[in-house]
Design an enzyme around this catalytic site. Structure first.
Site, PDB file in Angstrom:
ATOM      1  CB  CYS A  62     -16.317  -5.462  45.937  1.00 37.46           C
ATOM      2  SG  CYS A  62     -16.088  -6.106  47.606  1.00 37.46           S
ATOM      3  N   GLY A  88     -14.388 -10.394  42.447  1.00 37.27           N
ATOM      4  CA  GLY A  88     -14.788 -11.013  43.700  1.00 37.27           C
ATOM      5  C   GLY A  88     -15.536 -12.300  43.464  1.00 37.27           C
ATOM      6  CE1 TYR A 105      -3.816 -11.097  39.941  1.00 34.36           C
ATOM      7  CE2 TYR A 105      -5.135  -9.782  41.451  1.00 34.36           C
ATOM      8  CZ  TYR A 105      -4.819 -11.007  40.900  1.00 34.36           C
ATOM      9  OH  TYR A 105      -5.489 -12.122  41.292  1.00 34.36           O
ATOM     10  CG  ASN A 146     -14.618  -1.722  44.538  1.00 30.71           C
ATOM     11  OD1 ASN A 146     -14.153  -1.306  43.493  1.00 30.71           O
ATOM     12  ND2 ASN A 146     -13.902  -2.451  45.370  1.00 30.71           N
ATOM     13  N   GLY A 147     -14.416  -0.961  47.908  1.00 36.42           N
ATOM     14  CA  GLY A 147     -13.406  -0.131  48.562  1.00 36.42           C
ATOM     15  C   GLY A 147     -13.265  -0.514  50.012  1.00 36.42           C
TER      16      GLY A 147
HETATM   17  P1  5GP Z   1       2.906 -15.235  44.935  1.00 35.36           P
HETATM   18  O1  5GP Z   1       4.021 -15.906  44.188  1.00 35.36           O
HETATM   19  O2  5GP Z   1       3.341 -13.928  45.477  1.00 35.36           O
HETATM   20  O3  5GP Z   1       2.326 -16.135  45.982  1.00 35.36           O
HETATM   21  O4  5GP Z   1       1.731 -14.979  43.919  1.00 35.36           O
HETATM   22  C1  5GP Z   1       1.931 -14.135  42.845  1.00 35.36           C
HETATM   23  C2  5GP Z   1       0.705 -14.207  41.966  1.00 35.36           C
HETATM   24  O5  5GP Z   1      -0.428 -13.738  42.701  1.00 35.36           O
HETATM   25  C3  5GP Z   1       0.835 -13.330  40.738  1.00 35.36           C
HETATM   26  O6  5GP Z   1       0.752 -14.150  39.605  1.00 35.36           O
HETATM   27  C4  5GP Z   1      -0.331 -12.387  40.809  1.00 35.36           C
HETATM   28  O7  5GP Z   1      -1.018 -12.364  39.568  1.00 35.36           O
HETATM   29  C5  5GP Z   1      -1.244 -12.936  41.870  1.00 35.36           C
HETATM   30  N1  5GP Z   1      -1.841 -11.844  42.696  1.00 35.36           N
HETATM   31  C6  5GP Z   1      -1.445 -10.573  42.847  1.00 35.36           C
HETATM   32  N2  5GP Z   1      -2.261  -9.895  43.671  1.00 35.36           N
HETATM   33  C7  5GP Z   1      -3.226 -10.727  44.055  1.00 35.36           C
HETATM   34  C8  5GP Z   1      -4.390 -10.580  44.883  1.00 35.36           C
HETATM   35  O8  5GP Z   1      -4.686  -9.526  45.444  1.00 35.36           O
HETATM   36  N3  5GP Z   1      -5.175 -11.691  45.000  1.00 35.36           N
HETATM   37  C9  5GP Z   1      -4.875 -12.873  44.397  1.00 35.36           C
HETATM   38  N4  5GP Z   1      -5.697 -13.922  44.565  1.00 35.36           N
HETATM   39  N5  5GP Z   1      -3.791 -13.030  43.614  1.00 35.36           N
HETATM   40  C10 5GP Z   1      -2.966 -11.986  43.439  1.00 35.36           C
HETATM   41 MG    MG Z   2      -1.103 -14.338  38.499  1.00 42.99          MG
END
Ligand code: 5GP
Ligand code: MG
Length: 460
Positions: free
Chosen positions: A2, A28, A242, A102-103
């Site tokens: 969040c 979020g 990320y 957030n957390g």
């Molecule tokens: P995967 O190939 O594992 O399905 O997706 C990898 C992608 O998911 C990466 O490009 C990364 O930027 C993104 N990603 C990493 N962590 C998260 C997260 O917590 N939430 C979402 N929506 N995307 C994520």
């Molecule tokens: Mg990505």
């Protein structure tokens, strides 16, 4: 995950909070909310959707006052209903409180059961509501003491802004799991998850809210109290990899530069034969730049991101995810045809989006695809607020790097080592939470909780 913001001492505090939330939207997209106070009356507005969908000029004009707190939500516990949208507002003893969190608490289940035994009634499934109950129970000993006692009882990650009648209060868990910073705007104050929110409203950055600190802002200015002792830090390193925005400073470090160093370290660990380096945008851009510069290879955008993908596509079901990949990213045939490429991305979680994208760039004509990931394999779930749902869904928890390489149909797959990751960080290993890579949780996680969290995440 969040984003939170708090504003004190601006005649249109809710509008400042609105702009701040706009900058924090990446943290979020499920719901947004603002509560504002003129020191007497608290008014609030919350809704499902993006900040720009939930608020308009008229709504903001109604949120009068010089104090405001705001929240954008990406649920990790509790389902996505408007009831679970924050700030969480309650009245107690002629005062109104609005809390944005957030957390994720790791003893929420235990605390809630105890409170219910004593007769507490809960309106939502959020762990943030537990915090409000604990605060209310201890209020007879004064607000600061109540927060201190609450901080002694809750375990886990929390960066919190609290509007308490005529005060703005910020407090952060002693590990500093999630970021929280303090800024100044024309003599007033702003507290926000990331510095990009301060930039947007042209506030000056002052410092981080310290882990374990309680910060009180009222008409007398700013006062700092020790909430709980901070024995060790456990900053979430995945914020750098990320989650946070590259233009932000979190834990006193710029995110863009951190990601670039990850790419440079990747190039030191693994050089590949390629015509060019390309990211999976946008999250992979910064590590890809670092990689290309260090490896001395050209940089191209071999796949283009559609930025107009609405929140429908962020829905957590599998079929929606598959569709969303194609909507979101499209390969550039002209660039890829007959080429050997080095694809850089920030992380692999489930492996599903990457598999589809790799297939797409091969169909577009890339004949050799090497992939470099700017973090180690994610093998363990997060209990502190990042949406890595179950161990079973994390591709690296069940499969070796070689098995993943074959599943993704790659010529080469290299993950950055833990050493390579830590080399990019300014602080030493002991200052970060690395649990998603190592399984070493800064706060012990018992099996019961493990099970409980798995259940609640399924509901989301
Ligand atoms: P995967 O190939 O594992 O399905 O997706 C990898 C992608 O998911 C990466 O490009 C990364 O930027 C993104 N990603 C990493 N962590 C998260 C997260 O917590 N939430 C979402 N929506 N995307 C994520
Ligand atoms: Mg990505």
């Amino acid at each position: 995950m969040c984003g939170v913001i708090g504003v004190f001492g601006h005649k249109e505090a809710a509008k400042i909070a609105f702009f701040g939330l706009y900058a924090l939207q990446h943290r979020g997209q499920e719901s947004a909310g603002i509560a504002a106070s003129d020191g007497k009356l608290v008014r609030e507005h919350r809704g499902l959707g993006l900040v720009a969908e939930v608020f308009n000029e008229k709504v903001l004009n109604n949120l009068e006052g010089h104090i405001a707190v705001g929240h954008v939500r990406y649920s990790t516990t509790g389902s996505s209903t408007v009831k679970n949208a924050q700030p969480f507002c309650v009245s107690h003893g002629y005062c109104t409180y609005a809390l944005a969190h957030n957390g994720n608490l790791v003893n929420a289940h235990f605390l809630r059961t105890e409170l219910e035994k004593e007769g507490s009634l809960f309106q939502t499934t959020m762990d943030s509501e537990i915090i409000v109950h604990l605060l209310a129970k201890a209020l007879k000993r004064g607000l600061i003491e109540a927060i201190r006692e609450t901080m002694g009882l809750i375990k886990g990650a929390y960066s919190i802004v609290l509007l308490a009648h005529d005060k703005l209060i910020a407090f952060r868990d002693p590990y500093g799991f999630r970021p929280l910073c303090l800024g100044m705007l024309n003599g007033g104050y702003i507290v926000a998850s990331e510095t990009c929110a301060l930039d947007l409203v042209q506030a000056q950055y002052i410092r981080e809210v310290a882990p374990g600190e309680i910060l009180v802002i009222d008409k007398n200015g700013l006062t700092s109290y020790e909430g709980v002792k901070s024995e060790r830090l456990a900053h979430c390193i995945f914020e750098f990899i990320y989650f946070a925005r590259p233009d932000s400073y979190i834990y006193n470090e710029n995110v863009y530069s951190f990601r670039k160093r990850l790419g440079q370290n990747l190039a030191q660990e693994c050089t590949v034969e390629a015509d060019f380096v390309m990211p999976f945008p946008d999250s992979g851009n910064y590590a890809a730049i670092g990689y290309a510069q260090k490896a001395g290879l050209p940089f191209e955008m071999g796949i283009i991101r559609n930025h107009y993908v609405g929140r429908t596509f962020i829905q957590p079901s599998q079929s929606m995810r598959d569709f969303s990949v194609r909507v979101k990213l499209n390969p550039v045939r002209e660039i890829l045809r007959g080429k050997k490429v080095a694809v850089v991305d920030d992380s692999l979680v489930r492996g599903t989006t990457s598999r589809t994208r790799i297939k797409a760039i091969k169909e577009a004509g890339a004949y050799k695809v090497n992939m470099l990931i700017s973090c180690p394999p994610i093998r363990f779930p997060c209990f502190f607020g990042i949406d890595f749902p179950t161990r079973g869904e994390l591709i690296a928890s069940k499969h070796s790097v070689e098995e993943i390489r074959r599943y993704l149909d790659l010529d080469l797959l290299h993950y950055l080592s833990l050493e390579g990751l830590l080399k990019a960080a300014k602080k030493g290993k002991k200052n970060y939470c690395l649990a998603c890579f190592t399984g070493e949780y800064p706060i012990p996680i018992d099996e019961e909780l493990d099970k409980h969290i798995f259940e609640t995440t399924k509901e989301v």
